[in-house]
Design a protein around this motif. Structure first.
Motif, PDB file in Angstrom:
ATOM      1  N   ASN A 126       0.828  -1.211   0.000  1.00 28.78           N
ATOM      2  CA  ASN A 126       0.000   0.000   0.000  1.00 28.78           C
ATOM      3  C   ASN A 126       0.858   1.256   0.000  1.00 28.78           C
ATOM      4  N   ARG A 174       2.173   1.799  -3.451  1.00 31.35           N
ATOM      5  CA  ARG A 174       1.095   2.269  -4.317  1.00 31.35           C
ATOM      6  C   ARG A 174       0.819   3.748  -4.068  1.00 31.35           C
ATOM      7  N   ILE A 175       0.829   4.149  -2.802  1.00 29.79           N
ATOM      8  CA  ILE A 175       0.591   5.555  -2.453  1.00 29.79           C
ATOM      9  C   ILE A 175       1.722   6.428  -2.988  1.00 29.79           C
ATOM     10  N   GLU A 176       2.963   5.955  -2.877  1.00 36.06           N
ATOM     11  CA  GLU A 176       4.101   6.721  -3.396  1.00 36.06           C
ATOM     12  C   GLU A 176       3.985   6.924  -4.895  1.00 36.06           C
ATOM     13  N   VAL A 177       3.558   5.888  -5.624  1.00 33.99           N
ATOM     14  CA  VAL A 177       3.377   6.007  -7.072  1.00 33.99           C
ATOM     15  C   VAL A 177       2.285   7.036  -7.368  1.00 33.99           C
ATOM     16  N   GLU A 178       1.191   6.986  -6.618  1.00 32.55           N
ATOM     17  CA  GLU A 178       0.101   7.951  -6.812  1.00 32.55           C
ATOM     18  C   GLU A 178       0.570   9.373  -6.504  1.00 32.55           C
ATOM     19  N   ILE A 179       1.395   9.519  -5.463  1.00 39.24           N
ATOM     20  CA  ILE A 179       1.909  10.849  -5.108  1.00 39.24           C
ATOM     21  C   ILE A 179       2.747  11.411  -6.257  1.00 39.24           C
ATOM     22  N   ARG A 180       3.621  10.551  -6.815  1.00 40.10           N
ATOM     23  CA  ARG A 180       4.445  11.019  -7.952  1.00 40.10           C
ATOM     24  C   ARG A 180       3.574  11.427  -9.135  1.00 40.10           C
ATOM     25  N   ALA A 181       2.540  10.619  -9.425  1.00 36.52           N
ATOM     26  CA  ALA A 181       1.643  10.937 -10.538  1.00 36.52           C
ATOM     27  C   ALA A 181       0.907  12.252 -10.273  1.00 36.52           C
ATOM     28  N   LEU A 182       0.434  12.433  -9.040  1.00 35.47           N
ATOM     29  CA  LEU A 182      -0.268  13.679  -8.697  1.00 35.47           C
ATOM     30  C   LEU A 182       0.673  14.880  -8.756  1.00 35.47           C
ATOM     31  N   THR A 193       0.939  15.852 -12.323  1.00 37.74           N
ATOM     32  CA  THR A 193      -0.297  16.501 -12.754  1.00 37.74           C
ATOM     33  C   THR A 193      -0.377  17.923 -12.216  1.00 37.74           C
TER      34      THR A 193
END
Length: 147
Positions: free
Chosen positions: A81, A84-92, A95
Motif C-alpha cells: 500500500n 502504491r501511495i508513493e506512485v500515486e503521489i508522484r503521478a499527482l 499533474t
C-alpha cells in the motif's frame, strides 16, 4: 490394551512355596524378569516421551511459522500500500506541475488580452481626441475662410 506408561498386566502365579517343582533360582529369575520388565517399560516410556517432545517441538515450530506469516502478511500489505501511495503521489505531483504551467500560461494570456483591450481603449480615446482636434481645426479653417 496396555498403556505405554504402565507395564502390561501379568497373570498372578502361585507363591513358590505352594509349587512343588520350584527351583532354587526361581526367585532370582523372577527378580531378573522384574528388572527386565522395568527396563523395557522405562525404554518405552523414554521413547514415548521423546516422541511427544518431538511432536510438541514440531507443533510449536508450526505455530511460530503461522504467527510470523500472519504478521508478515500484514506488514507486506502495508508495504504494498505504501508503494502504491508513493506512485500515486508522484503521478499527482506531475499533474499538479502541468496544471501550474497551464495556469501560468492562462494568466499570461489573460494579461495579454487585458493589455490589448487597454490599448484598444487607449487607441479609441486617441481617435476621439484626434477627431475633436480635426473638428476644431476644420471649424477654425471654416471661420477663417468665411471672414
Amino acid at each position: 490394551m496396555s498403556s505405554p506408561l504402565r507395564p502390561p498386566a501379568r497373570a498372578r502365579t502361585k507363591p513358590s512355596s505352594d509349587r512343588p517343582d520350584v527351583q532354587s533360582g526361581s526367585l532370582e529369575s523372577s527378580l531378573l524378569r522384574l528388572i527386565n520388565d522395568h527396563q523395557t517399560t522405562a525404554i518405552r516410556l523414554r521413547e514415548h516421551t521423546e516422541k511427544s517432545k518431538k511432536e510438541a517441538i514440531k507443533s510449536a515450530s508450526r505455530v511460530s511459522e503461522l504467527l510470523v506469516e500472519a504478521v508478515n502478511g500484514g506488514v507486506e500489505e502495508c508495504f504494498v500500500n505504501e508503494k502504491r501511495i508513493e506512485v500515486e503521489i508522484r503521478a499527482l505531483k506531475g499533474t499538479i506541475m502541468r496544471f501550474a504551467k497551464q495556469t501560468d500560461q492562462w494568466l499570461a494570456s489573460t494579461h495579454a488580452i487585458n493589455n490589448a483591450i487597454k490599448e484598444i481603449g487607449d487607441f479609441e480615446n486617441w481617435m476621439k481626441t484626434m477627431e475633436l482636434d480635426c473638428k476644431s481645426i476644420t471649424a477654425a479653417i471654416s471661420n477663417i475662410h468665411q471672414s
